[in-house]
Design a protein around this motif. Structure first.
Motif, PDB file in Angstrom:
ATOM      1  N   UNK A  15       0.828  -1.209   0.000  1.00 35.08           N
ATOM      2  CA  UNK A  15       0.000   0.000   0.000  1.00 35.08           C
ATOM      3  C   UNK A  15       0.865   1.264   0.000  1.00 35.08           C
ATOM      4  N   UNK A  16       1.966   1.229   0.762  1.00 32.55           N
ATOM      5  CA  UNK A  16       2.863   2.377   0.804  1.00 32.55           C
ATOM      6  C   UNK A  16       3.516   2.606  -0.559  1.00 32.55           C
ATOM      7  N   UNK A  17       3.934   1.532  -1.193  1.00 34.39           N
ATOM      8  CA  UNK A  17       4.586   1.642  -2.502  1.00 34.39           C
ATOM      9  C   UNK A  17       3.617   2.161  -3.556  1.00 34.39           C
ATOM     10  N   UNK A  18       2.382   1.659  -3.523  1.00 33.01           N
ATOM     11  CA  UNK A  18       1.374   2.135  -4.484  1.00 33.01           C
ATOM     12  C   UNK A  18       1.067   3.614  -4.249  1.00 33.01           C
ATOM     13  N   UNK A  19       0.995   4.011  -2.997  1.00 35.83           N
ATOM     14  CA  UNK A  19       0.703   5.411  -2.694  1.00 35.83           C
ATOM     15  C   UNK A  19       1.831   6.309  -3.223  1.00 35.83           C
ATOM     16  N   UNK A  20       3.052   5.878  -3.055  1.00 36.02           N
ATOM     17  CA  UNK A  20       4.183   6.664  -3.551  1.00 36.02           C
ATOM     18  C   UNK A  20       4.155   6.767  -5.077  1.00 36.02           C
ATOM     19  N   UNK A  21       3.731   5.692  -5.723  1.00 39.30           N
ATOM     20  CA  UNK A  21       3.664   5.721  -7.184  1.00 39.30           C
ATOM     21  C   UNK A  21       2.621   6.722  -7.652  1.00 39.30           C
ATOM     22  N   UNK A  81      10.827   3.655 -10.947  1.00 37.75           N
ATOM     23  CA  UNK A  81      11.344   3.205  -9.657  1.00 37.75           C
ATOM     24  C   UNK A  81      10.843   1.815  -9.283  1.00 37.75           C
ATOM     25  N   UNK A  82      10.284   1.105 -10.254  1.00 36.41           N
ATOM     26  CA  UNK A  82       9.752  -0.251 -10.081  1.00 36.41           C
ATOM     27  C   UNK A  82       8.652  -0.303  -9.026  1.00 36.41           C
ATOM     28  N   UNK A  83       7.849   0.740  -8.953  1.00 31.82           N
ATOM     29  CA  UNK A  83       6.658   0.720  -8.117  1.00 31.82           C
ATOM     30  C   UNK A  83       5.489   0.243  -8.978  1.00 31.82           C
ATOM     31  N   UNK A  84       4.655  -0.667  -8.449  1.00 34.96           N
ATOM     32  CA  UNK A  84       3.529  -1.189  -9.243  1.00 34.96           C
ATOM     33  C   UNK A  84       2.596  -0.062  -9.686  1.00 34.96           C
ATOM     34  N   UNK A  90      -0.857  -7.254  -6.738  1.00 33.39           N
ATOM     35  CA  UNK A  90      -0.731  -7.181  -5.285  1.00 33.39           C
ATOM     36  C   UNK A  90      -0.467  -8.541  -4.642  1.00 33.39           C
ATOM     37  N   UNK A  91      -1.203  -9.558  -5.026  1.00 34.38           N
ATOM     38  CA  UNK A  91      -1.070 -10.866  -4.369  1.00 34.38           C
ATOM     39  C   UNK A  91       0.341 -11.409  -4.507  1.00 34.38           C
ATOM     40  N   UNK A  92       0.867 -11.390  -5.716  1.00 33.03           N
ATOM     41  CA  UNK A  92       2.214 -11.914  -5.937  1.00 33.03           C
ATOM     42  C   UNK A  92       3.249 -11.035  -5.231  1.00 33.03           C
ATOM     43  N   UNK A  93       3.060  -9.717  -5.281  1.00 35.90           N
ATOM     44  CA  UNK A  93       3.991  -8.779  -4.659  1.00 35.90           C
ATOM     45  C   UNK A  93       4.068  -9.022  -3.160  1.00 35.90           C
ATOM     46  N   UNK A  94       2.911  -9.156  -2.513  1.00 33.45           N
ATOM     47  CA  UNK A  94       2.893  -9.360  -1.065  1.00 33.45           C
ATOM     48  C   UNK A  94       3.473 -10.721  -0.688  1.00 33.45           C
ATOM     49  N   UNK A  95       3.263 -11.723  -1.507  1.00 38.10           N
ATOM     50  CA  UNK A  95       3.830 -13.037  -1.219  1.00 38.10           C
ATOM     51  C   UNK A  95       5.356 -12.969  -1.198  1.00 38.10           C
ATOM     52  N   UNK A 129      10.024  -5.346  -4.748  1.00 34.52           N
ATOM     53  CA  UNK A 129       9.994  -5.592  -3.309  1.00 34.52           C
ATOM     54  C   UNK A 129      11.312  -5.172  -2.669  1.00 34.52           C
ATOM     55  N   UNK A 130      12.428  -5.506  -3.303  1.00 36.52           N
ATOM     56  CA  UNK A 130      13.738  -5.162  -2.749  1.00 36.52           C
ATOM     57  C   UNK A 130      13.894  -3.647  -2.610  1.00 36.52           C
ATOM     58  N   UNK A 131      13.437  -2.910  -3.605  1.00 36.33           N
ATOM     59  CA  UNK A 131      13.522  -1.450  -3.539  1.00 36.33           C
ATOM     60  C   UNK A 131      12.607  -0.917  -2.445  1.00 36.33           C
ATOM     61  N   UNK A 132      11.402  -1.486  -2.334  1.00 38.91           N
ATOM     62  CA  UNK A 132      10.449  -1.035  -1.308  1.00 38.91           C
ATOM     63  C   UNK A 132      10.992  -1.268   0.097  1.00 38.91           C
ATOM     64  N   UNK A 133      11.807  -2.313   0.270  1.00 46.38           N
ATOM     65  CA  UNK A 133      12.374  -2.622   1.574  1.00 46.38           C
ATOM     66  C   UNK A 133      13.739  -1.953   1.788  1.00 46.38           C
ATOM     67  N   UNK A 134      14.064  -1.026   0.886  1.00 50.05           N
ATOM     68  CA  UNK A 134      15.278  -0.203   1.020  1.00 50.05           C
ATOM     69  C   UNK A 134      16.574  -1.009   0.936  1.00 50.05           C
TER      70      UNK A 134
END
Length: 279
Positions: A15-21, A81-84, A90-95, A129-134
């Motif tokens: 949700x944070x990554x989507x909001x940033x996008x 920035x590889x944000x969805x 979402x399902x695959x990303x969260x997994x 995911x790697x970018x989202x987790x810094x």
């Protein structure tokens, strides 16, 4: 804030990554930036513009995430920035985010390397995911692609036009090394005019010598016998100013027949060049 529960934290990550996008898109719209500013670079268009010459496998390496700028076939699903871009992943990303947070082994991604840039063949969600987790780096199986034109300077999709025009120039005027590096124009469309000027010079050279010369020979001799001496004279006459050497040469070449049709090179001709440096 993290809860310590991988399931909940993964949901928050997405949700944070989507909001940033979405906020990034809004900011670009407010700044009236070109549409391609946030676009992920398409690998096919990049190598077509640069002129693909070959490839080789380099094996497993650790690469910097900031060097990943493009994709082979998923340019619509992620931004630069590889944000969805949509919630459908979402399902695959969260997994994957849950697995990453649990410390599970994540398979390496597959990338093409062009210069210092990387383009994802497989593993877009893992990169996101790697970018989202810094994280700063990721394991990747790397295949290096070599090209005619250096990829340096490619930032946005629009930069490919400049590279493509330079590649066409190199096809017509096959300079190499230091000679090619010395050719620099402010407007990429000027490469076409420069190509015509070189080809015309080569045609006159062949007429003068009564023999055929291939493109490589014409390019080499034009640079050493025409371009360098003319640029040297322009510098001595203080006629370059803020322009590049190539722009100054091209302006003179385009005006040569109009200004010198009386076969003069006197103060009046020089004054005309000074008065109209970009004519």
């Amino acid at each position: 804030m993290e809860t310590g529960f991988p399931q909940a934290d993964a949901e928050h990550d997405f949700l944070r990554t989507r909001r940033r996008q979405v906020l990034s898109r809004l900011a670009s719209w407010l700044r009236r930036e070109p549409d391609d500013v946030s676009d992920i670079l398409p690998f096919g268009e990049v190598v077509a513009a640069l002129g693909r010459t070959g490839e080789r496998r380099l094996g497993l390496q650790v690469i910097a995430l900031e060097s990943i700028v493009g994709s082979v076939d998923r340019t619509k699903d992620f931004d630069r920035s590889f944000r969805p871009r949509t919630p459908r992943t979402r399902e695959r990303w969260e997994r994957l985010a849950r697995a990453q947070r649990r410390g599970e082994t994540i398979p390496p991604i597959d990338v093409y390397r062009v210069g210092g840039l990387h383009f994802v063949r497989d593993g877009h969600h893992r990169v996101s995911v790697a970018i989202a987790l810094n994280l700063r780096s990721i394991e990747a199986r790397v295949t290096e692609v070599t090209t005619k034109i250096d990829p340096n300077g490619i930032v946005h999709r629009g930069d490919l036009i400049t590279k493509d025009l330079r590649r066409v120039f190199v096809d017509r005027v096959p300079l190499r090394g230091r000679a090619l590096e010395s050719i620099e124009v402010a407007d990429a469309w000027a490469y076409a005019e420069l190509s015509q000027a070189v080809e015309a010079w080569g045609f006159r050279l062949m007429q003068h010598e009564s023999r055929y010369l291939d493109r490589e020979t014409v390019a080499r001799r034009w640079w050493s016998e025409e371009y360098k001496p003319v640029v040297r004279m322009l510098r001595q006459a203080d006629l370059i100013g803020d322009r590049s050497d190539t722009d100054a040469y091209l302006q003179l070449a385009c005006q040569r027949y109009r200004l010198l049709r009386t076969h003069r090179w006197d103060d009046e001709v020089v004054d005309q060049l000074r008065a109209h440096p970009t004519a």
